[in-house]
Design an enzyme around this catalytic site. Structure first.
Site, short mmCIF file in Angstrom:
data_model
loop_
_atom_site.label_atom_id
_atom_site.label_comp_id
_atom_site.label_asym_id
_atom_site.label_seq_id
_atom_site.Cartn_x
_atom_site.Cartn_y
_atom_site.Cartn_z
N THR A 70 42.70 69.41 75.00
CA THR A 70 42.51 68.71 76.28
C THR A 70 43.73 68.91 77.16
O THR A 70 43.62 69.28 78.34
CB THR A 70 42.29 67.20 76.02
OG1 THR A 70 41.06 67.06 75.31
CG2 THR A 70 42.24 66.39 77.30
N ASN A 147 30.48 73.34 72.96
CA ASN A 147 30.69 72.38 71.88
C ASN A 147 29.49 71.48 71.60
O ASN A 147 29.44 70.81 70.59
CB ASN A 147 31.90 71.50 72.21
CG ASN A 147 31.81 70.88 73.58
OD1 ASN A 147 31.60 71.57 74.58
ND2 ASN A 147 31.93 69.57 73.66
N SER A 196 42.64 74.34 69.69
CA SER A 196 43.29 73.22 69.06
C SER A 196 43.23 73.35 67.53
O SER A 196 42.24 73.79 66.97
CB SER A 196 42.57 72.05 69.63
OG SER A 196 42.38 70.94 69.16
N THR A 234 60.99 67.76 73.11
CA THR A 234 61.17 68.16 71.71
C THR A 234 59.83 68.57 71.10
O THR A 234 58.83 67.87 71.26
CB THR A 234 61.77 66.98 70.91
OG1 THR A 234 63.01 66.63 71.52
CG2 THR A 234 61.98 67.35 69.44
N CYS A 320 34.42 63.01 72.81
CA CYS A 320 34.94 62.31 73.98
C CYS A 320 33.85 61.59 74.77
O CYS A 320 34.10 60.60 75.41
CB CYS A 320 35.65 63.28 74.90
SG CYS A 320 36.60 64.47 74.01
N1 PLP Z 1 37.17 72.19 74.42
C1 PLP Z 1 36.12 72.17 73.59
C2 PLP Z 1 35.08 73.22 73.72
C3 PLP Z 1 36.01 71.16 72.63
O1 PLP Z 1 34.97 71.15 71.80
C4 PLP Z 1 37.01 70.17 72.55
C5 PLP Z 1 36.90 69.06 71.59
O2 PLP Z 1 35.82 68.65 71.22
C6 PLP Z 1 38.10 70.25 73.43
C7 PLP Z 1 38.13 71.27 74.37
C8 PLP Z 1 39.20 69.25 73.40
O3 PLP Z 1 39.92 69.39 72.21
P1 PLP Z 1 40.93 68.29 71.72
O4 PLP Z 1 40.13 67.30 70.96
O5 PLP Z 1 41.87 69.03 70.83
O6 PLP Z 1 41.59 67.71 72.90
#
Ligand code: PLP
Length: 371
Positions: A70, A147, A196, A234, A320
């Site tokens: 994110t 996703n 991530s 850091t 989210c």
């Molecule tokens: N982008 C995609 C396609 C995702 O599926 C996700 C998390 O579900 C993210 C970004 C955000 O990742 P993070 O949870 O590491 O912030």
């Protein structure tokens, strides 16, 4: 317990976790300290980053570590757009909120914001992209693997289109593709990419922004000059070393795991197809790791909680947005149907999933269907 929410996050690999603990304990010195301990930490940091660049076969990119994808998406997009006061920016209707909402935030400014449509398979139209891209376009952000439904965008073809507009910055969110699907495109040809570690069996708390070295980002944060001033402060050496370790373990296993999960996905589909009132939203051409279905006349959230009673864990959509009762935006963009988009659940698989897990899920779905 049957965990089928691997696209939200994955359990941490045992070896990676051991590395994490070891580095935290034994190499705690700040990488910016001038003394010997600091220099040892800094050497490990540089070595880990170099290894990550090598694994991904990157020649012209820097890496900046963030807290998650994110943050990496936000830093990438704001880092470019804050250098401009107007222009055209293009994304899709099905991006993760950490891209989509950033684009929305530019609607009120002097920017022309375009959200590309997707077809019933969740794929953009290259013709629409060709029509929209022009000499005023500054930035295009298109995710690789969605996703929610797992649709895969034709990144290779998109690169070819964008190539004709050398001033355009191209960002690709590769969160749901890396270590899951073999890349058929060259990351070197992409200006910025993000992922991530916690989605690929590494620890939470770290994301990666890879960017072409010649990009001069607008700096959102003030502090030291570490991480090129893009994400000063850091760093957590242990998380960085674990990111490299995770890639070292899982990147080479991409094809093996893919084939294994593809078979499981076929099995799951074959068991779901005969069930009444359940519609599969994910196309067979998409990522086998994600199967999105709508359970008609039911709210997705209700189904998540019913399955939870049997210790089966799935999602309504991205972690989210899972608490919101709004129609799921990707499924809505694909189907144009509110009933389908409010009754969806996302089943996400892993090489760790077993056929017994799937059988138990199917039993539970049959029970719901018969109520
Ligand atoms: N982008 C995609 C396609 C995702 O599926 C996700 C998390 O579900 C993210 C970004 C955000 O990742 P993070 O949870 O590491 O912030």
């Amino acid at each position: 317990m049957i965990y089928l929410d691997y696209s939200a996050t994955t359990p941490v690999d045992e070896d990676v976790l051991n590395t994490y603990v070891k580095i935290q304990k034994d190499f705690f010195a700040n990488t910016t300290s001038l003394h010997k301990l600091g220099q040892i930490s800094n050497h490990m940091f540089e070595k880990a980053t170099k290894e990550t660049l090598d694994i991904l076969d990157l020649k012209e990119h820097n890496i900046v570590y963030t807290s998650n994808a994110t943050e990496a998406n936000n830093l990438a997009i704001f880092g470019i757009l804050n250098k401009f006061s107007k222009g055209k920016i293009i994304t899709t209707k099905i991006e993760h909120p950490s891209v989509f909402e950033v684009f929305k935030s530019f609607e009120n400014e002097n920017f022309d914001v375009v959200y590309l449509d997707v077809d019933e398979k969740g794929i953009i139209s290259l013709d629409q992209l060709k029509k929209e891209i022009d000499n005023n376009t500054i930035l295009i952000s298109i995710m690789w693997v969605n996703n929610i439904v797992g649709s895969i965008q034709p990144i290779k073809e998109i690169i070819e289109i964008i190539k004709n507009y050398p001033k355009v910055f191209f960002h690709v969110d590769i969160v749901q593709g890396i270590c899951k699907i073999k890349m058929d495109f060259d990351l070197n040809k992409i200006d910025m990419f993000t992922f991530s570690t916690h989605k690929i069996y590494g620890p939470k708390g770290i994301g990666v922004l890879g960017y072409r070295k010649n990009i001069d980002f607008f700096k959102r944060l003030y502090g030291s000059s570490s991480q090129y001033g893009i994400k000063p402060g850091t760093i957590d050496l242990a998380l960085i070393v674990c990111t490299t370790k995770t890639l070292k373990i899982y990147y080479p296993k991409t094809e093996d795991h893919y084939q294994n999960v593809k078979k499981m996905n076929h099995y799951l589909r074959s068991k779901i197809k005969p069930l009444k009132n359940i519609i599969i939203n994910s196309s067979e051409e998409g990522s086998p790791y994600i199967l999105n279905v709508s359970i008609l006349n039911n709210n997705g959230e209700t189904i998540v909680h019913i399955l939870e009673e049997d210790e089966i864990y799935v999602s309504t959509g991205s972690a989210c947005s899972s608490k919101l009762k709004k129609p799921e935006k990707t499924v809505y963009a694909m189907t144009n149907s509110v009933p389908l988009a409010t009754s969806t659940i996302r089943i996400s698989l892993s090489h760790l999933t077993t056929y017994q897990d799937i059988d138990k899920l199917i039993n539970a779905l049959e029970k719901i269907n018969n109520v």
